[in-house]
Enzyme design. Structure first.
Site, short mmCIF file in Angstrom:
data_model
loop_
_atom_site.label_atom_id
_atom_site.label_comp_id
_atom_site.label_asym_id
_atom_site.label_seq_id
_atom_site.Cartn_x
_atom_site.Cartn_y
_atom_site.Cartn_z
N ASN A 1 0.93 -1.47 0.04
CA ASN A 1 0.16 0.01 0.03
C ASN A 1 0.88 1.28 0.12
O ASN A 1 0.76 2.22 -0.85
CB ASN A 1 -0.98 0.06 1.29
CG ASN A 1 -1.88 -1.26 1.08
OD1 ASN A 1 -2.00 -1.83 0.33
ND2 ASN A 1 -2.66 -1.37 2.30
N SER B 1 -7.85 12.19 -49.03
CA SER B 1 -9.09 11.39 -49.01
C SER B 1 -8.92 10.11 -50.14
O SER B 1 -8.11 10.29 -51.13
CB SER B 1 -10.33 11.99 -49.38
OG SER B 1 -11.30 11.25 -50.05
N LYS C 1 -9.25 16.51 -51.69
CA LYS C 1 -9.30 16.89 -50.32
C LYS C 1 -7.92 17.01 -49.47
O LYS C 1 -6.97 16.19 -49.93
CB LYS C 1 -9.86 15.48 -49.74
CG LYS C 1 -11.63 15.65 -49.92
CD LYS C 1 -12.32 16.65 -49.15
CE LYS C 1 -12.41 16.55 -47.56
NZ LYS C 1 -13.48 15.60 -47.33
N ASN D 1 -7.23 17.00 -45.47
CA ASN D 1 -8.21 17.07 -44.14
C ASN D 1 -7.15 17.10 -43.02
O ASN D 1 -6.09 16.80 -42.89
CB ASN D 1 -8.68 15.53 -44.09
CG ASN D 1 -9.57 15.27 -44.94
OD1 ASN D 1 -10.27 16.22 -45.56
ND2 ASN D 1 -9.59 13.93 -45.51
N GLU E 1 -8.56 17.14 -35.82
CA GLU E 1 -9.88 16.65 -35.35
C GLU E 1 -9.36 15.27 -34.29
O GLU E 1 -10.25 15.06 -33.24
CB GLU E 1 -10.19 15.63 -36.53
CG GLU E 1 -10.60 16.69 -37.68
CD GLU E 1 -10.91 15.97 -39.01
OE1 GLU E 1 -12.07 15.66 -39.19
OE2 GLU E 1 -9.84 15.78 -39.73
N TYR F 1 -6.60 1.54 2.08
CA TYR F 1 -6.46 1.09 0.69
C TYR F 1 -7.87 0.23 0.37
O TYR F 1 -7.98 -0.50 1.12
CB TYR F 1 -5.13 0.38 0.70
CG TYR F 1 -5.03 -0.20 -0.76
CD1 TYR F 1 -4.40 0.55 -1.83
CD2 TYR F 1 -5.47 -1.63 -1.19
CE1 TYR F 1 -4.47 0.06 -3.19
CE2 TYR F 1 -5.29 -2.04 -2.31
CZ TYR F 1 -4.89 -1.23 -3.35
OH TYR F 1 -4.63 -1.62 -4.62
N GLN G 1 -6.48 0.61 -7.50
CA GLN G 1 -5.57 -0.10 -8.68
C GLN G 1 -6.15 0.24 -10.00
O GLN G 1 -5.43 0.69 -10.90
CB GLN G 1 -5.44 -1.47 -8.68
CG GLN G 1 -5.02 -2.21 -9.76
CD GLN G 1 -4.82 -3.65 -9.42
OE1 GLN G 1 -3.98 -4.18 -8.57
NE2 GLN G 1 -5.32 -4.52 -10.41
N LYS H 1 -4.31 3.38 -12.40
CA LYS H 1 -3.15 3.50 -13.45
C LYS H 1 -3.74 3.59 -14.89
O LYS H 1 -2.92 4.28 -15.63
CB LYS H 1 -2.58 2.21 -13.02
CG LYS H 1 -1.58 2.28 -11.67
CD LYS H 1 -0.89 0.98 -11.40
CE LYS H 1 -0.87 0.88 -9.91
NZ LYS H 1 -1.86 1.13 -9.21
N1 ARG Z 1 -1.22 -3.45 -7.71
C1 ARG Z 1 -1.85 -2.94 -6.30
C2 ARG Z 1 -2.36 -1.51 -6.85
O1 ARG Z 1 -2.02 -1.23 -8.02
C3 ARG Z 1 -0.75 -2.65 -5.50
C4 ARG Z 1 -1.48 -2.54 -4.12
C5 ARG Z 1 -1.93 -3.86 -3.80
N2 ARG Z 1 -2.36 -3.69 -2.29
C6 ARG Z 1 -2.98 -4.58 -1.76
N3 ARG Z 1 -3.41 -4.39 -0.38
N4 ARG Z 1 -3.50 -5.56 -2.26
O2 ARG Z 1 -3.06 -0.87 -6.19
#
Ligand code: ARG
Length: 459
Positions: free
Chosen positions: A110, A277, A283, A285, A290, A317, A322, A325
């Protein structure tokens, strides 16, 4: 393959759970920051007397090896590699044996993932700032030759008042400047190390969090372990700064799409940044513009999706986090695609002053006529009304304002005199806007100077 957390489980997780649960498919790119964090943490454990110098050295050596495997693209993922943190630790164990098992002392994934995220953000903010700057520099170079190029300025996308092309271009410089500042600000707040917060409650080991933070290059440490491991503000801020940046770029793209339409023809699309085109040979473009406009939707979607993820989470957490990302990486990747193309586009596009001039309608000078009457002592409200009548008369006679006779004008008001025609001049109208921030060539020159000083100051 035994999992890093497998002790209390009698059976391996279902394959379908694994497909859902694993993040290694998208978080492997965090390997640089993950290893940097682990290396700093090993040093902190050594300082705290938890690792012997020999163990710490083994770990450092092993981590360098893992890093080089990633860099050379020879790192082999294993079945149990759930995320980047477990993958690195598993490989470290294979390389150096027992000492690897001590690295996670007092640490949780975490605080590890929160640390990785912030280190990644600091770097990403720097990158976006420099990509923005690339566009700003091209805007200045594109504006400089057009201090005296007059074009219609619009409100409600109806012709409003004449402005210079340099003024139009520079308006985007300032939007981008605020965007760059927002990324700098995002980095400033992200610049605190969560490491040592452990799972949520803090660590019982005598870790000097401050020097651990310094080792990773952070300016400071987070003040509350529970906040530190649940906080994803930086991710949301980055995605907001990205959304507003894309919104500005999208409006810029829209302007150019309109201005490059042959019916206006203010801008020629450069060969190297436009497409043809497959069917219609004539054309040309504006695809990159866009796509700038189109991808703005997806970047805003990343932000609103993630805020929705965050809004109902209880303290601590939660695996929902997750989800930060993919949307964050997608936003950064999109910006990294768009900004350099726009910089190149601006450098290559060609303004067509003759077409801009041809689009100037004398209606754009109606405000000048009102100012003319004001100069003759007519109160502005009344002047506005009288000029409205002149515009109507011109429309009825199907003539521009300069086509009305003095007699026509004087029937509207005796305040109109022969010198009125001298005010119906686009260049003169532009030159009068001399107050700071206005469109006169002199004021825009000063504006550009100020813009350059801002860029130099950040060198
Ligand atoms: N892959 C997890 C994330 O991206 C990492 C943290 C995982 N922590 C846990 N307590 N399972 O958040």
């Amino acid at each position: 393959m035994t999992k890093l957390w497998g002790g209390r489980f009698a059976a391996e997780p279902d394959a379908r759970l694994k497909a859902l649960n694993d993040s290694i498919g998208f978080d492997a790119q965090l390997y640089v920051v993950d290893i940097a964090g682990s290396s700093a943490y090993a040093a902190a454990l050594e300082s705290a007397g938890i690792l012997t110098p020999a163990e710490a050295q083994e770990i450092q050596h092993g981590l360098r090896k893992v890093l080089s495997e990633f860099e050379q693209d020879v790192f082999v993922l294993q079945e149990g590699d759930e995320d980047i943190h477990t993958a690195v630790e598993r490989r470290l164990g294979e390389l150096i044996g027992a000492a690897a098992g001590k690295l996670h002392t007092g640490r949780s994934r975490n605080d590890q993932v929160a640390t990785d995220g912030r280190l990644w953000l600091l770097d990403a903010c720097r990158q976006v700032q420099s990509q923005i700057r690339g566009v700003q520099e091209m805007l200045i170079s594109a504006a400089e030759p057009h201090l005296e190029t007059v074009m219609p300025g619009y409100t409600h996308f109806q012709p409003a008042q004449p402005i210079t092309a340099a003024h139009w271009l520079m308006s985007f410089f300032w939007m981008l400047q605020r965007d760059a500042e927002r990324f700098a600000d995002c980095a400033r707040r992200a610049n605190q190390s969560p490491l040592g917060s452990s799972a949520l409650a803090g660590t019982p080991y005598p870790i000097d969090r401050q020097s651990l933070a310094e080792r990773m290059g952070f300016a400071d440490i987070t003040a509350n372990s529970l906040d530190a491991i649940s906080d994803r503000d930086g991710v949301a801020e980055f995605m907001f700064a990205g959304s507003l940046l894309m919104t500005h770029l999208s409006r810029f793209a829209e302007d150019i799409i309109i201005y490059s339409n042959p019916s206006l023809g203010f801008i020629k699309l450069p060969d190297v940044y436009s497409t043809g085109s497959s069917l219609m040979p004539q054309k040309r473009n504006p695809d990159p513009l866009e796509l700038t406009r189109g991808k703005t939707g997806r970047v805003i979607g990343n932000l609103s999706g993630f805020l929705t993820t965050l809004k109902g989470l209880p303290s601590g957490y939660n695996k929902d986090l997750q989800e930060d990302k993919e949307s964050l990486f997608d936003t950064a990747n999109t910006l990294a695609l768009i900004l350099p193309v726009l910089a190149g586009f601006i450098g290559a596009m060609e303004l067509v002053p003759s077409k801009m001039r041809a689009a100037l309608d004398e209606g754009l000078l109606a405000t000048e006529l009102a100012d003319y009457l004001v100069a003759k002592g007519v109160p502005f409200r009344e002047a506005h009304h009288l000029v409205g009548q002149a515009v109507r008369a011109a429309e009825q006679q199907n003539t521009p304002l300069s086509g009305l006779s003095l007699n026509d004008y004087q029937q509207i008001s005796l305040a109109f005199e022969r010198d009125v025609y001298g005010w119906l001049d686009f260049d003169a109208a532009v030159k009068k806007r001399t107050a700071a921030g206005g469109t006169s060539p002199q004021a825009v020159k000063e504006q550009i100077q100020k813009a350059k000083e801002i860029l130099w100051a950040s060198d």
